[in-house]
Scaffold this motif. Sequence first.
Motif, PDB file in Angstrom:
ATOM      1  N   PHE A 112      75.899  15.515   4.681  1.00  0.00           N
ATOM      2  CA  PHE A 112      77.378  15.067   4.343  1.00  0.00           C
ATOM      3  C   PHE A 112      77.633  14.208   5.328  1.00  0.00           C
ATOM      4  O   PHE A 112      77.182  14.051   6.617  1.00  0.00           O
ATOM      5  N   ASP A 113      78.639  13.421   5.429  1.00  0.00           N
ATOM      6  CA  ASP A 113      79.012  12.130   6.380  1.00  0.00           C
ATOM      7  C   ASP A 113      80.164  12.275   7.033  1.00  0.00           C
ATOM      8  O   ASP A 113      81.323  12.330   6.448  1.00  0.00           O
ATOM      9  N   LYS A 129      73.360   4.285   3.922  1.00  0.00           N
ATOM     10  CA  LYS A 129      74.803   4.515   3.839  1.00  0.00           C
ATOM     11  C   LYS A 129      75.782   3.354   3.222  1.00  0.00           C
ATOM     12  O   LYS A 129      76.611   3.607   2.453  1.00  0.00           O
ATOM     13  N   ASP A 152      79.164   9.159  -4.416  1.00  0.00           N
ATOM     14  CA  ASP A 152      78.451   9.937  -3.406  1.00  0.00           C
ATOM     15  C   ASP A 152      79.007   9.789  -2.153  1.00  0.00           C
ATOM     16  O   ASP A 152      79.073  10.913  -1.382  1.00  0.00           O
ATOM     17  N   THR A 153      79.579   8.697  -1.349  1.00  0.00           N
ATOM     18  CA  THR A 153      80.093   8.549  -0.409  1.00  0.00           C
ATOM     19  C   THR A 153      81.506   9.356  -0.335  1.00  0.00           C
ATOM     20  O   THR A 153      81.565  10.148   0.692  1.00  0.00           O
ATOM     21  N   ARG A 167      80.452  13.190  -0.097  1.00  0.00           N
ATOM     22  CA  ARG A 167      80.244  13.542   0.941  1.00  0.00           C
ATOM     23  C   ARG A 167      80.977  13.667   2.187  1.00  0.00           C
ATOM     24  O   ARG A 167      80.740  14.404   3.206  1.00  0.00           O
TER      25      ARG A 167
END
Length: 286
Positions: free
Chosen positions: A75-76, A20, A27-28, A31
């Motif tokens: 996802f985050d 991460k 992308d961060t 997500r």
Amino acid sequence: MSYVSPADFARKMVDAGEAKVFMSTRDTLIRAYMAGAILALAAAFAVTVTVNTGNPLIGALLFPVGFCMLYLLGFDLLTGVFTLVPLALLDRRPGVTLRGLWRNWALVFAGNFAGAFTVAVFMSIIVTFGFTAAPNEIGQKLGHIGEGRTLGYAAHGAGGMLTLFVRAVMCNWMVSTGVVAAMMSTSVSGKIMAMWMPILIFFYMGFEHSIVNMFLFPAGLMLGGQFTIADYLIWNEIPTVLGNLVGGLTFVGAMIYATHHRTGPERARRDTAHQGVVPTAAVPAE
């Protein structure tokens, strides 16, 4: 077998935190945005079920569907990266720095808020027919939740702030347990079962989740809740974020890392033969 041993999933936790840190900004954010939106939709679903059935337990039983969806899709959530990313720093993974940790947390916070706020706007439109009518029963419930979880704490002063913080700590104790529990299995069904239990506990117990609140409070303000943005930030969001950080990192990440990844040395074994003690297994049967 689909079960993963504690030592193996502890290593997976550190690997995930490292990945991460080095993930691209695009992308961060994507997500994190999707995670915030899906969790917000699950919260809206749970509130709807609670209003329609009059039974909050049913809403809590069904809320984890959103968490399971966003996790399986990769996802985050901020609550998850609070737990995982510091482990890569603690493990001294090459290239992982404090700056990289703060960058990840800031991006995930921004993405989660944007996703949750999007759903707050959409739900506000739905329950008011595009702001042309008074909020329906579900909309009224959303407004009152925001009042109770800001002004309700403020009415108790320091005691209210302490209660809010502790609820936030316990929330991410459970939510991050769900994140880690998903790593215990290699099957989809195993992951879902493991995640469902701690998420159910946090939601039914009324613990404070910073991303769920990113949906509830903006929606409440748009639907006539009698509290302010300052009330939301001071008497909920900021203390909740801090409590979520403490709960996830201290009671989940650090504990599992300490005992399963950096296991302490075994105690010296007693040599029974030199002390004239006959091991039980060696005693002949009569």
